[in-house]
Design a protein around this motif. Structure first.
Motif, mmCIF file in Angstrom:
data_model
loop_
_atom_site.group_PDB
_atom_site.id
_atom_site.type_symbol
_atom_site.label_atom_id
_atom_site.label_comp_id
_atom_site.label_asym_id
_atom_site.label_seq_id
_atom_site.Cartn_x
_atom_site.Cartn_y
_atom_site.Cartn_z
ATOM 1 N N UNK A 208 0.831 -1.213 0.000
ATOM 2 C CA UNK A 208 0.000 0.000 0.000
ATOM 3 C C UNK A 208 0.860 1.254 0.000
ATOM 4 N N UNK A 209 1.815 1.275 -0.890
ATOM 5 C CA UNK A 209 2.792 2.373 -0.903
ATOM 6 C C UNK A 209 2.190 3.673 -1.403
ATOM 7 N N UNK A 210 2.785 4.756 -0.953
ATOM 8 C CA UNK A 210 2.389 6.095 -1.378
ATOM 9 C C UNK A 210 3.344 6.574 -2.468
ATOM 10 N N UNK A 211 2.808 7.219 -3.466
ATOM 11 C CA UNK A 211 3.618 7.752 -4.566
ATOM 12 C C UNK A 211 3.758 9.262 -4.421
ATOM 13 N N UNK A 212 4.989 9.753 -4.528
ATOM 14 C CA UNK A 212 5.253 11.194 -4.495
ATOM 15 C C UNK A 212 6.026 11.542 -5.776
ATOM 16 N N UNK A 213 5.426 12.343 -6.624
ATOM 17 C CA UNK A 213 6.080 12.728 -7.876
ATOM 18 C C UNK A 213 6.222 14.241 -7.923
ATOM 19 N N UNK A 214 7.451 14.712 -7.968
ATOM 20 C CA UNK A 214 7.690 16.139 -8.140
ATOM 21 C C UNK A 214 7.722 16.482 -9.622
ATOM 22 N N UNK A 215 7.789 17.740 -9.916
ATOM 23 C CA UNK A 215 7.917 18.154 -11.310
ATOM 24 C C UNK A 215 9.292 17.766 -11.822
ATOM 25 N N UNK A 216 9.320 17.223 -13.039
ATOM 26 C CA UNK A 216 10.593 16.869 -13.659
ATOM 27 C C UNK A 216 11.272 18.077 -14.288
ATOM 28 N N UNK A 217 10.595 19.206 -14.266
ATOM 29 C CA UNK A 217 11.178 20.385 -14.908
ATOM 30 C C UNK A 217 12.294 20.962 -14.050
ATOM 31 N N UNK A 218 13.361 21.397 -14.727
ATOM 32 C CA UNK A 218 14.477 22.084 -14.078
ATOM 33 C C UNK A 218 14.565 23.481 -14.683
ATOM 34 N N UNK A 219 13.822 24.450 -14.140
ATOM 35 C CA UNK A 219 13.735 25.776 -14.760
ATOM 36 C C UNK A 219 15.060 26.517 -14.840
ATOM 37 N N UNK A 220 16.040 26.116 -14.017
ATOM 38 C CA UNK A 220 17.333 26.814 -14.040
ATOM 39 C C UNK A 220 18.258 26.290 -15.137
ATOM 40 N N UNK A 221 17.852 25.212 -15.831
ATOM 41 C CA UNK A 221 18.691 24.646 -16.886
ATOM 42 C C UNK A 221 18.303 25.206 -18.246
ATOM 43 N N UNK A 222 19.301 25.582 -19.026
ATOM 44 C CA UNK A 222 19.085 26.086 -20.384
ATOM 45 C C UNK A 222 19.524 25.001 -21.367
ATOM 46 N N UNK A 223 18.557 24.407 -22.071
ATOM 47 C CA UNK A 223 18.844 23.321 -23.012
ATOM 48 C C UNK A 223 19.139 23.878 -24.406
ATOM 49 N N UNK A 224 20.267 23.475 -24.952
ATOM 50 C CA UNK A 224 20.663 23.897 -26.295
ATOM 51 C C UNK A 224 21.028 22.656 -27.105
ATOM 52 N N UNK A 225 20.266 22.356 -28.143
ATOM 53 C CA UNK A 225 20.485 21.170 -28.978
ATOM 54 C C UNK A 225 20.881 21.634 -30.379
ATOM 55 N N UNK A 226 22.044 21.220 -30.837
ATOM 56 C CA UNK A 226 22.531 21.658 -32.150
ATOM 57 C C UNK A 226 23.196 20.510 -32.897
ATOM 58 N N UNK A 227 23.138 20.533 -34.234
ATOM 59 C CA UNK A 227 23.891 19.546 -35.020
ATOM 60 C C UNK A 227 25.393 19.721 -34.781
ATOM 61 N N UNK A 228 26.099 18.620 -34.821
ATOM 62 C CA UNK A 228 27.541 18.649 -34.646
ATOM 63 C C UNK A 228 28.173 19.136 -35.943
ATOM 64 N N UNK A 229 28.953 20.209 -35.855
ATOM 65 C CA UNK A 229 29.626 20.749 -37.045
ATOM 66 C C UNK A 229 31.130 20.760 -36.784
ATOM 67 N N UNK A 230 31.659 21.863 -36.269
ATOM 68 C CA UNK A 230 33.056 21.865 -35.832
ATOM 69 C C UNK A 230 33.030 21.679 -34.328
ATOM 70 N N UNK A 231 33.106 20.414 -33.878
ATOM 71 C CA UNK A 231 32.821 20.074 -32.493
ATOM 72 C C UNK A 231 33.730 20.794 -31.498
ATOM 73 N N UNK A 232 35.022 20.802 -31.753
ATOM 74 C CA UNK A 232 35.939 21.438 -30.806
ATOM 75 C C UNK A 232 35.628 22.912 -30.621
ATOM 76 N N UNK A 233 35.319 23.596 -31.717
ATOM 77 C CA UNK A 233 34.960 25.019 -31.616
ATOM 78 C C UNK A 233 33.655 25.191 -30.848
#
Length: 662
Positions: free
Chosen positions: A214-239
């Motif tokens: 009879x367990x209790x479930x506690x789910x917080x928000x998975x959102x991390x508002x302080x994180x800035x997500x940047x997704x880009x194609x790999x071009x000149x990776x080192x740069x």
């Protein structure tokens, strides 16, 4: 009734129930004394209440949301020793070091210790001197350990990184399955599972495998508002990497690579550019890995370049950026790995540079899995690929993947929301041109060749293959290669095309064939413009405040070296930021900062106050409290319990009471 049905009812009732949760005064006293906080973050009170009531529970809280306090705090309130299951030696050590630094009696038992050390700890547990004991699942489930614990006063069992028990999770570990024996051997003790990422399927599996009652479930928000997500194609990776790293030259960062060789090559390149970096992968010796992690924790190096082997053992709050040089294997992995940035709730950046070959690499790496597991892995990989190509808000996409909703029109903290995109006219016609070209090429060529055909290239290979004679040749020559390539990637992200095979050929999906028939219209935008660059500062501070921050940071580093502990165990970056903004000059004022507990105030308070006073005198600054900036307030307010609000008068009264006034 199944766990999933019960839990769904709990979620519907959660908001109204939250306002009725009352924790004993002892819980607040412990929170204030050992952690220096005045109030609990979302779900912490509910999760702690379940432990105090000895009611089995599953708690899902995002990395950095205060998950550990949910079992560490009740261990100090209840009589006896809490047994914490942890999968890694390094993670146990970090957790115990942090507890001891706060003045809490904690210990771990693992293979790194001598017989005499283990014997000493066993004696302390029998005597009731240890409040939290950390062990690995394989050690806990031995007959010897079970018999030993049966003769001790145990308060409850906490299973950290509980997703490891589920084959549906992203880091399944068979040893965790043995934990089902706990309820059979200790039926009257609460068993509580904790993890940062778990889909509904994984949550149900955790409760089932642990045979929770009879367990209790506690789910917080998975959102991390302080994180800035940047997704880009790999071009000149080192740069691309250096552009991120140079904005955080003195800050901690983690860079993930898909192979051991890449970690070594990239770490060597970064060192040649003057950055303090080391590689980390499973091919190194235990001593080499331990040394790299300790140097990272103690800020003797700034950057770890690692494979996924550098995983759950990270318990460092001040990581300012995480970079993926290739696509992770699933959204669960991405959420977990990127979530290691900004655990102190201050702004941090998460960059993912992906390429079309990443899927092929993962398929090879996962090819030896059993058929059922391989099918799950491929489904997860497809979702991850779609995420990389998607035009949707990253915060919204991640929340929806874990079954939650995002009610903001824009996060203003990801590449999708920060990029000014314009939807093109006639997306159906242009999509049909692209997919028709893939069809005319008999689905035997990749993105680059398709782009060259559509834009009318006169390259030798195009002529030799007579692809200049195709009806789709040059159909988009006025558009430009970058835009056409972007459209193809957008069509892949919308599951209209897929990349298959060793040579990354484009294939038309069922949805793509619907486009050819005019039955479905995709969304296509103009080629991505570069997203707005984020400030590298933690919060908005004046130049003189930034100067004080660096001075405090350097002083903390020197002090940590003297004490032989990681700098963040003295005070986190978020505490240093508060010192800069409020400039406390007395112990009373310093104790009012969030995160300053009694033990740390006693150990380090006077030394930091001296730095602040001398700085204020040198720069002729007023040493008086100031309200935190808007950016810091936003992060702190996001941690309030739903349904529990305080009036301005109540807030003022609480502050006065905190200062010892009537």
């Amino acid at each position: 009734m199944s766990h999933s049905i019960v839990w769904r009812l709990q979620e519907l009732l959660y908001t109204s129930v939250m306002s009725t949760i009352t924790l004993p005064a002892a819980a607040y006293n412990v929170l204030r004394r050992y952690w220096g906080y005045e109030e609990f973050r979302p779900l912490q009170a509910a999760a702690i209440s379940s432990v105090l009531q000895q009611r089995d529970s599953v708690t899902i809280l995002a990395t950095g949301a205060g998950k550990s306090i949910c079992y560490q705090l009740p261990a100090l309130v209840l009589p006896g020793t809490a047994v914490v299951v942890s999968p890694l030696i390094s993670l146990m050590k970090d957790q115990v070091d942090g507890l001891v630094a706060n003045g809490i009696s904690a210990a771990f038992v693992n293979s790194s210790q001598s017989y005499d050390e283990k014997r000493r700890i066993a004696g302390a547990v029998r005597a009731g001197e240890i409040k939290l004991l950390y062990v690995a699942p394989e050690r806990l489930c031995t007959q010897q350990t079970m018999d030993f614990l049966a003769d001790c006063e145990i308060s409850f069992f906490a299973i950290d990184e509980a997703h490891c028990i589920s084959a549906w999770g992203h880091d399944f570990r068979p040893d965790y399955r043995e934990l089902s024996r706990l309820k059979a051997r200790f039926p009257d003790k609460g068993v509580h599972a904790y993890t940062a990422t778990a889909t509904q399927q994984v949550r149900d599996d955790i409760a089932r495998q642990l045979t929770l009652k009879e367990s209790t479930l506690h789910i917080g928000s998975f959102d991390r508002p302080n994180l800035n997500y940047q997704i880009q194609p790999r071009e000149n990776l080192n740069e691309q990497i250096e552009e991120v790293v140079k904005r955080h030259r003195k800050a901690s960062g983690v860079i993930y690579c898909l192979s051991r060789k890449k970690t070594e090559d990239l770490a060597a390149w970064l060192k040649s550019r003057g950055y303090r970096a080391k590689c980390y992968h499973a091919g190194l010796t235990d001593l080499q890995r331990k040394k790299a992690q300790e140097q990272f924790q103690q800020q003797k190096i700034d950057i770890i370049v690692g494979t996924v082997a550098f995983g759950m053992g990270i318990d460092k709050s001040d990581v300012r950026y995480v970079i993926h040089t290739g696509m992770p294997r699933s959204l669960e992995n991405y959420q977990q790995e990127s979530g290691r940035a900004g655990r102190d709730s201050l702004p941090a950046e998460c960059w993912l540079f992906h390429g079309r070959g990443d899927v092929v690499v993962w398929k090879k790496m996962l090819s030896d899995l059993p058929a059922d597991a391989y099918e799950i892995a491929m489904s997860n990989l497809q979702s991850m690929e779609g995420f990389c190509q998607s035009l949707e808000c990253r915060h919204r996409t991640l929340l929806e993947h874990f079954g939650q909703t995002y009610d903001q029109p824009s996060c203003q903290a990801c590449d999708s929301c920060l990029t000014d995109r314009k939807v093109i006219e006639d997306p159906l016609i242009n999509a049909q041109k692209v997919i028709s070209c893939v069809y005319r090429l008999k689905e035997q060529f990749g993105v680059g060749h398709t782009v060259r055909v559509l834009t009318g290239s006169r390259e030798k290979r195009i002529i030799e293959l007579k692809h200049d004679e195709l009806s789709t040749y040059g159909l988009l020559k006025e558009i430009g290669r970058d835009t056409v390539k972007s459209w193809i990637e957008q069509l892949i992200g919308q599951q209209c095309l897929e990349v298959v095979g060793e040579y990354l050929q484009l294939k038309i999906t069922t949805k793509g064939r619907e486009i050819l028939k005019g039955l479905w219209t995709p969304m296509l935008t103009e080629s991505k413009s570069a997203p707005a660059r984020q400030s590298s500062s933690l919060v908005e501070m004046s130049d003189v405040e930034k100067e004080l921050f660096e001075q405090l940071r350097e002083f903390r580093y020197d002090l940590a070296g003297e004490k032989g502990v990681p700098p963040y165990l003295i005070f986190t970056d978020s505490v240093l930021v508060q010192m800069c903004l409020q400039r406390p000059v007395t112990r009373e004022l310093l104790s009012g900062l969030s995160g300053v507990g009694a033990k740390k105030l006693e150990q380090f308070g006077d030394e930091f106050l001296k730095v602040i006073v001398e700085f204020c005198q040198e720069h002729k600054l007023n040493a008086s409290p100031a309200p935190p900036p808007k950016a810091l307030k936003t992060v702190q307010q996001s941690h309030k319990e739903p349904g529990l609000t305080m009036s301005p008068r109540a807030v003022e009264a609480r502050e006065m009471f905190g200062l010892g006034r009537t």
